[in-house]
Design an enzyme around this catalytic site. Structure first.
Site, PDB file in Angstrom:
ATOM      1  N   GLY A 250       0.773  -1.241   0.000  1.00  0.00           N
ATOM      2  CA  GLY A 250       0.000   0.000   0.000  1.00  0.00           C
ATOM      3  C   GLY A 250       0.800   1.285   0.000  1.00  0.00           C
ATOM      4  O   GLY A 250       0.231   2.364   0.121  1.00  0.00           O
ATOM      5  N   GLU A 292       4.217  -6.727   1.493  1.00  0.00           N
ATOM      6  CA  GLU A 292       3.738  -7.061   0.148  1.00  0.00           C
ATOM      7  C   GLU A 292       3.570  -5.835  -0.733  1.00  0.00           C
ATOM      8  O   GLU A 292       2.463  -5.534  -1.165  1.00  0.00           O
ATOM      9  CB  GLU A 292       2.349  -7.706   0.233  1.00  0.00           C
ATOM     10  CG  GLU A 292       2.258  -8.942   1.042  1.00  0.00           C
ATOM     11  CD  GLU A 292       0.822  -9.394   1.211  1.00  0.00           C
ATOM     12  OE1 GLU A 292       0.622 -10.607   1.257  1.00  0.00           O
ATOM     13  OE2 GLU A 292      -0.086  -8.540   1.298  1.00  0.00           O
ATOM     14  N   GLY A 294       3.297  -3.777  -4.035  1.00  0.00           N
ATOM     15  CA  GLY A 294       3.034  -4.072  -5.443  1.00  0.00           C
ATOM     16  C   GLY A 294       3.337  -2.835  -6.268  1.00  0.00           C
ATOM     17  O   GLY A 294       4.355  -2.725  -6.940  1.00  0.00           O
ATOM     18  N   TYR A 336     -11.156   5.177 -11.070  1.00  0.00           N
ATOM     19  CA  TYR A 336     -10.853   5.848  -9.798  1.00  0.00           C
ATOM     20  C   TYR A 336     -10.711   7.366  -9.932  1.00  0.00           C
ATOM     21  O   TYR A 336     -10.369   8.029  -8.961  1.00  0.00           O
ATOM     22  CB  TYR A 336      -9.506   5.388  -9.224  1.00  0.00           C
ATOM     23  CG  TYR A 336      -9.228   3.909  -9.146  1.00  0.00           C
ATOM     24  CD1 TYR A 336      -9.994   3.070  -8.350  1.00  0.00           C
ATOM     25  CD2 TYR A 336      -8.144   3.367  -9.816  1.00  0.00           C
ATOM     26  CE1 TYR A 336      -9.681   1.721  -8.251  1.00  0.00           C
ATOM     27  CE2 TYR A 336      -7.831   2.025  -9.722  1.00  0.00           C
ATOM     28  CZ  TYR A 336      -8.606   1.203  -8.932  1.00  0.00           C
ATOM     29  OH  TYR A 336      -8.293  -0.123  -8.823  1.00  0.00           O
ATOM     30  N   CYS A 363     -15.180   3.762 -27.413  1.00  0.00           N
ATOM     31  CA  CYS A 363     -16.517   4.319 -27.590  1.00  0.00           C
ATOM     32  C   CYS A 363     -17.213   4.534 -26.261  1.00  0.00           C
ATOM     33  O   CYS A 363     -18.197   3.861 -25.936  1.00  0.00           O
ATOM     34  CB  CYS A 363     -17.339   3.408 -28.481  1.00  0.00           C
ATOM     35  SG  CYS A 363     -17.031   3.779 -30.192  1.00  0.00           S
ATOM     36  N   GLU A 364     -16.678   5.447 -25.453  1.00  0.00           N
ATOM     37  CA  GLU A 364     -17.254   5.846 -24.169  1.00  0.00           C
ATOM     38  C   GLU A 364     -16.866   7.297 -23.974  1.00  0.00           C
ATOM     39  O   GLU A 364     -15.680   7.629 -24.088  1.00  0.00           O
ATOM     40  CB  GLU A 364     -16.602   5.070 -23.006  1.00  0.00           C
ATOM     41  CG  GLU A 364     -16.895   3.604 -22.922  1.00  0.00           C
ATOM     42  CD  GLU A 364     -18.274   3.284 -22.427  1.00  0.00           C
ATOM     43  OE1 GLU A 364     -18.874   4.097 -21.691  1.00  0.00           O
ATOM     44  OE2 GLU A 364     -18.783   2.215 -22.802  1.00  0.00           O
TER      45      GLU A 364
HETATM   46  C1  LIG Z   1      -3.147  -5.097  -3.654  1.00  0.00           C
HETATM   47  C2  LIG Z   1      -2.548  -5.773  -2.512  1.00  0.00           C
HETATM   48  C3  LIG Z   1      -1.220  -5.528  -2.169  1.00  0.00           C
HETATM   49  C4  LIG Z   1      -0.355  -4.527  -2.888  1.00  0.00           C
HETATM   50  O1  LIG Z   1      -0.837  -3.210  -2.769  1.00  0.00           O
HETATM   51  P1  LIG Z   1       0.012  -2.007  -3.390  1.00  0.00           P
HETATM   52  O2  LIG Z   1      -0.809  -0.825  -3.077  1.00  0.00           O
HETATM   53  O3  LIG Z   1       0.095  -2.271  -4.849  1.00  0.00           O
HETATM   54  O4  LIG Z   1       1.339  -2.006  -2.726  1.00  0.00           O
HETATM   55  C5  LIG Z   1      -0.679  -6.251  -1.119  1.00  0.00           C
HETATM   56  N1  LIG Z   1      -1.415  -7.160  -0.439  1.00  0.00           N
HETATM   57  C6  LIG Z   1      -2.698  -7.409  -0.751  1.00  0.00           C
HETATM   58  C7  LIG Z   1      -3.443  -8.428   0.013  1.00  0.00           C
HETATM   59  C8  LIG Z   1      -3.309  -6.738  -1.781  1.00  0.00           C
HETATM   60  O5  LIG Z   1      -4.586  -6.985  -2.069  1.00  0.00           O
END
Ligand SMILES: *Cc1c(COP(=O)(O)O)cnc(C)c1O
Length: 433
Positions: A250, A292, A294, A336, A363-364
């Site tokens: 996150g 985690e 991403g 978003y 087409c939106e």
């Molecule tokens: C989406 C997600 C992440 C990664 O979130 P980021 O904002 O991309 O860092 C990590 N853990 C879980 C369970 C997620 O659903």
């Protein structure tokens, strides 16, 4: 910083350049639209996180790449080389990772509604951890693992009840969320006690993920504190010592100049202080820490190259600059209201001359990529680079309007190579009977 992406420079020809590659050349070679990524930037981001685990937890932890941000064989191979684990949220992501040769034991399987087929596949391949969302899944997993004579190692997805001040669509920490079991109602404690008695699952830890694109430290610190307290409660109530604490991802990234992300190392340090303090206070051993990230691994390492088609000036209203892609390769604005910066690769630092709205070709009416951006003079045939599109773009792309998905071009040391080729019209017919 000149651009919202650290890996961009301007070369001797005055063109936008990434990883030693002139982006106007990349567009010529691979066509547009194209996703373009800087491989070393991705690897560097992994190394920063891994180093913080070494530094703040003596290496007693693991960094998972949340692969929903950008999933393809090339990125799973890269993650394996960087010593990362990964998280997957579907059979399709799991299949892709396994096909890329990613070791199953370093895969965490997430999701709020895993199917029986997905759980079976994951057990067959020996996936390392299941992050169990609910009682229905728990019973199903216990049954399937039992039938296969296996023990599934599980964590529970907990709703720690933290409001992370982010866009409501991507806020997942509160009680009104489809993800996980609630802490404040006692649901979390109850399901852990129940699972501890099951014969084919082993409860190894708990997990939370409080949202995405978060810029503050405090929500992460609060989440860590609340989760450690739950670990202590579980130990008291059931004599069960949970070994693993997964604090999710996150961490925010810079999409537009106003975004002020905190150094990822600072998050890690600030959270680790809370973890050490609370463990000491509660008389607990330090758990194995999992994070985690991403978005923060791939977002700022990628951009999208488009070619401008028609420039439609509506006097006294606005000027629409339409590009050869749109919501099919970038649904984030329509979903978003996401905001972006864009630059002209042939004139990246040019003085703004016109305020335009960048529109897609779908087409939106809502197929807009950027509303009201000041750019140097834009003409049909110009290249346009939309910045910070490395996360949640390729992975969210669709074939809406039967538009083939763009390729992913990986840049490294002045060389460009394909990680994913462009879809062809005949690919669109693959499943048509
Ligand atoms: C989406 C997600 C992440 C990664 O979130 P980021 O904002 O991309 O860092 C990590 N853990 C879980 C369970 C997620 O659903």
């Amino acid at each position: 910083m000149q651009f919202v992406m650290d890996c961009l420079t301007v070369n001797e020809n005055g063109n936008l350049s990434m990883a030693g590659c002139d982006l106007t050349e990349v567009a010529r070679q691979f066509g547009t639209p194209a996703y373009v990524m800087d491989e070393m930037q991705i690897r560097q981001n992994c190394r920063t996180y891994r180093k913080s685990i070494e530094e703040y937890y003596d290496g007693n932890g693991l960094v998972l790449y949340a692969s929903k941000a950008f999933s393809c064989k090339a990125i799973y191979r890269m993650m394996q080389e960087e010593g990362m684990g990964i998280d997957v949220v579907s059979g399709g992501e799991l299949y892709t990772a396994l096909q890329a040769g990613f070791p199953a034991e370093k895969i965490y399987f997430h999701g709020n509604n895993k199917t029986e087929a997905e759980l079976t596949l994951a057990l067959e391949y020996g996936v390392g951890r299941f992050v169990v969302d609910n009682r229905y899944e728990l019973d199903m997993l216990n049954r399937i693992a039992g039938e296969m004579g296996k023990i599934a190692k599980i964590l529970f997805r907990i709703k720690p009840g933290i409001d992370a001040h982010t866009h409501s669509f991507i806020q997942t920490g509160q009680i009104d969320s489809k993800f996980g079991v609630a802490l404040e109602t006692g649901e979390a404690e109850e399901i852990i006690g129940y699972a501890a008695k099951l014969s084919s699952v082993e409860v190894v830890g708990i997990h939370c993920h409080i949202g995405s694109q978060i810029f503050e430290l405090e929500p992460f610190q609060m989440a860590a504190k609340v989760m450690l307290k739950l670990m202590a409660t579980v130990k008291d109530a059931f004599g069960l010592e949970l070994k693993e604490l997964n604090l999710g991802g996150g961490f925010g990234i810079k999409y537009v100049k106003e975004d002020m992300p905190i150094d990822y190392d600072r998050y890690m340090e600030a959270v680790s202080q809370v973890v050490h303090q609370e463990c000491a206070r509660l008389g607990m051993n330090l758990p194995f820490i999992v994070i985690e990230p991403g978005r923060s691994i791939v977002a700022s390492a990628g951009l999208t190259l488009y070619t401008v088609g028609c420039v439609k000036e509506i006097p006294n209203v606005r000027t629409y600059v339409s590009v050869d892609g749109g919501m099919a390769d970038n649904p984030r604005h329509i979903m978003y209201g996401a905001e972006y910066e864009a630059v002209l690769p042939r004139n990246p630092l040019g003085e703004p001359e016109m305020t335009v709205t960048v529109a897609g070709k779908c087409c939106e009416s809502g197929d807009i990529l950027i509303r009201d951006i000041a750019l140097p003079k834009v003409e049909p045939g110009d290249l346009l680079a939309m910045l910070a599109t490395g996360a949640y773009h390729y992975s969210m792309a669709s074939n809406y309007n039967r538009i083939p998905r763009p390729p992913v071009v990986m840049l490294k040391d002045g060389k460009a190579s394909l990680a994913v080729r462009r879809e062809r019209y005949e690919d669109l017919l693959n499943c048509d009977l």
